[in-house]
Design a protein around this motif. Sequence first.
Motif, mmCIF file in Angstrom:
data_model
loop_
_atom_site.group_PDB
_atom_site.id
_atom_site.type_symbol
_atom_site.label_atom_id
_atom_site.label_comp_id
_atom_site.label_asym_id
_atom_site.label_seq_id
_atom_site.Cartn_x
_atom_site.Cartn_y
_atom_site.Cartn_z
ATOM 1 N N VAL A 191 4.642 3.813 -0.714
ATOM 2 C CA VAL A 191 5.222 4.031 0.618
ATOM 3 C C VAL A 191 6.621 4.601 0.428
ATOM 4 N N PRO A 192 6.954 5.719 1.096
ATOM 5 C CA PRO A 192 8.322 6.230 0.981
ATOM 6 C C PRO A 192 9.258 5.433 1.885
ATOM 7 N N GLN A 193 10.541 5.449 1.553
ATOM 8 C CA GLN A 193 11.524 4.846 2.452
ATOM 9 C C GLN A 193 11.829 5.858 3.550
ATOM 10 N N TYR A 194 11.842 5.387 4.788
ATOM 11 C CA TYR A 194 11.970 6.310 5.925
ATOM 12 C C TYR A 194 13.410 6.645 6.260
ATOM 13 N N THR A 195 14.367 5.920 5.716
ATOM 14 C CA THR A 195 15.780 6.293 5.787
ATOM 15 C C THR A 195 16.365 6.099 4.393
ATOM 16 N N PHE A 196 17.545 6.630 4.194
ATOM 17 C CA PHE A 196 18.168 6.485 2.884
ATOM 18 C C PHE A 196 18.669 5.058 2.631
ATOM 19 N N ASP A 197 18.632 4.201 3.637
ATOM 20 C CA ASP A 197 19.081 2.824 3.459
ATOM 21 C C ASP A 197 17.939 1.849 3.191
ATOM 22 N N TRP A 198 16.719 2.224 3.474
ATOM 23 C CA TRP A 198 15.625 1.245 3.505
ATOM 24 C C TRP A 198 14.852 1.139 2.190
ATOM 25 N N CYS A 199 15.492 1.336 1.090
ATOM 26 C CA CYS A 199 14.765 1.286 -0.194
ATOM 27 C C CYS A 199 14.209 -0.106 -0.482
ATOM 28 N N VAL A 200 14.965 -1.163 -0.133
ATOM 29 C CA VAL A 200 14.479 -2.520 -0.367
ATOM 30 C C VAL A 200 13.258 -2.804 0.501
ATOM 31 N N ALA A 201 13.316 -2.403 1.774
ATOM 32 C CA ALA A 201 12.187 -2.643 2.678
ATOM 33 C C ALA A 201 10.948 -1.878 2.224
ATOM 34 N N ALA A 202 11.121 -0.626 1.802
ATOM 35 C CA ALA A 202 9.985 0.149 1.303
ATOM 36 C C ALA A 202 9.421 -0.486 0.023
ATOM 37 N N SER A 203 10.297 -1.007 -0.810
ATOM 38 C CA SER A 203 9.832 -1.665 -2.037
ATOM 39 C C SER A 203 9.040 -2.923 -1.719
ATOM 40 N N ILE A 204 9.398 -3.628 -0.647
ATOM 41 C CA ILE A 204 8.628 -4.799 -0.231
ATOM 42 C C ILE A 204 7.237 -4.367 0.232
ATOM 43 N N GLN A 205 7.156 -3.269 0.987
ATOM 44 C CA GLN A 205 5.846 -2.761 1.402
ATOM 45 C C GLN A 205 4.999 -2.345 0.186
ATOM 46 N N ILE A 206 5.625 -1.667 -0.749
ATOM 47 C CA ILE A 206 4.896 -1.250 -1.963
ATOM 48 C C ILE A 206 4.392 -2.471 -2.722
ATOM 49 N N ALA A 207 5.229 -3.480 -2.862
ATOM 50 C CA ALA A 207 4.825 -4.687 -3.577
ATOM 51 C C ALA A 207 3.624 -5.341 -2.898
ATOM 52 N N HIS A 208 3.653 -5.405 -1.566
ATOM 53 C CA HIS A 208 2.500 -5.970 -0.847
ATOM 54 C C HIS A 208 1.227 -5.196 -1.150
ATOM 55 N N ASN A 209 1.315 -3.879 -1.136
ATOM 56 C CA ASN A 209 0.131 -3.051 -1.371
ATOM 57 C C ASN A 209 -0.393 -3.205 -2.795
ATOM 58 N N LEU A 210 0.510 -3.381 -3.751
ATOM 59 C CA LEU A 210 0.090 -3.576 -5.135
ATOM 60 C C LEU A 210 -0.609 -4.920 -5.323
ATOM 61 N N ILE A 211 -0.151 -5.918 -4.589
ATOM 62 C CA ILE A 211 -0.743 -7.249 -4.720
ATOM 63 C C ILE A 211 -2.063 -7.339 -3.971
ATOM 64 N N ASP A 212 -2.109 -6.762 -2.762
ATOM 65 C CA ASP A 212 -3.324 -6.803 -1.948
ATOM 66 C C ASP A 212 -4.213 -5.631 -2.333
ATOM 67 N N ASP A 213 -5.247 -5.913 -3.143
ATOM 68 C CA ASP A 213 -6.121 -4.842 -3.637
ATOM 69 C C ASP A 213 -7.373 -4.683 -2.782
ATOM 70 N N THR A 214 -7.357 -5.268 -1.565
ATOM 71 C CA THR A 214 -8.526 -5.112 -0.700
ATOM 72 C C THR A 214 -8.552 -3.757 -0.012
ATOM 73 N N GLY A 215 -7.366 -3.163 0.139
ATOM 74 C CA GLY A 215 -7.292 -1.856 0.806
ATOM 75 C C GLY A 215 -7.340 -1.949 2.316
ATOM 76 N N GLY A 216 -7.502 -3.154 2.846
ATOM 77 C CA GLY A 216 -7.622 -3.288 4.295
ATOM 78 C C GLY A 216 -6.332 -3.629 4.996
ATOM 79 N N GLY A 217 -5.292 -3.960 4.249
ATOM 80 C CA GLY A 217 -4.043 -4.364 4.887
ATOM 81 C C GLY A 217 -2.843 -3.625 4.352
ATOM 82 N N THR A 218 -2.978 -2.340 4.102
ATOM 83 C CA THR A 218 -1.886 -1.568 3.525
ATOM 84 C C THR A 218 -0.699 -1.523 4.480
#
Length: 277
Positions: free
Chosen positions: A89-116
């Motif tokens: 997931v890209p960060q949508y502003t130049f400030d939101w790198c931590v928030a985007a990293s949290i989304q990426i971490a969720h997607n890496l952990i959830d391998d069902t593909g249904g809750g990206t």
Amino acid sequence: MTGAPARLLAWLLVLACLLTACSPTIGLDEAATVSPAPTSSAPPAAGDAAPAPGPAPTLTPVPTQAPVPAPPPVPQPFALNLYQEGDFVPQYTFDWCVAASIQIAHNLIDDTGGGTWTDRGQQGDLWEMARARSSNSFNGANPFGWAQVLTEVGMGPYGVLSIPDYEDALQTAARAIADTGRPVGLVMWRGRHAWVMSGFESLGDPGQFPEFSVTGIRVQDPLHPNGSEQWGPSPAPNSLLTPEQLATQFVVREPRRWSSDLPTGYLLVLPLAEAKS
């Protein structure tokens, strides 16, 4: 016969009788009863004492060859990668790198593909959560807020760890991924940016070799496809970087960037093992 010859004949007869009396004679019956002398092979007669036994023979054990120990296992190339297509997931502003990293971490952990998690609005909410749990002079989100949000939204527990040695930091991050099956947050640019470490390659399985060496690092930079004039371009999602390549942007945190009791070092937002009940 005259007197002289008669006397001579009488003396001869007396002499013959004397010689006969002095000579021993053995009759046939006596000869048959004479026992032969015993030989060494004949058993002892009843009542005779048995010969004393000799010393028992000494048995010399045959030396056995010591078992040859098996050679120690040799470290082999090992790889682990949590990434699947669509996890980035890209960060949508130049400030939101931590928030985007949290989304990426969720997607890496959830391998069902249904809750990206990819939604921009959600990313903004995660940013506000992380910033509310952070404290620094830049009014942004720091690694403590990052770790706390990961824990609160169900991906934890996570903690923040500073490691002074670069190779030790890579080993610690790789071992945490192997032990927990969850990604590691990398605090980049001396504390100014956030990446996610989604996997690694190594010489030796961390579960088998405590002193394995990390040879490659899988990374997700939410700033991609942008980059930094100072730090360089952002690697593409799921890039495999060498330790030397990662070291150009993953550097020791600048202590004055935000206040903390952590010692100076390479900063990790680290997944922790679940507490045993």
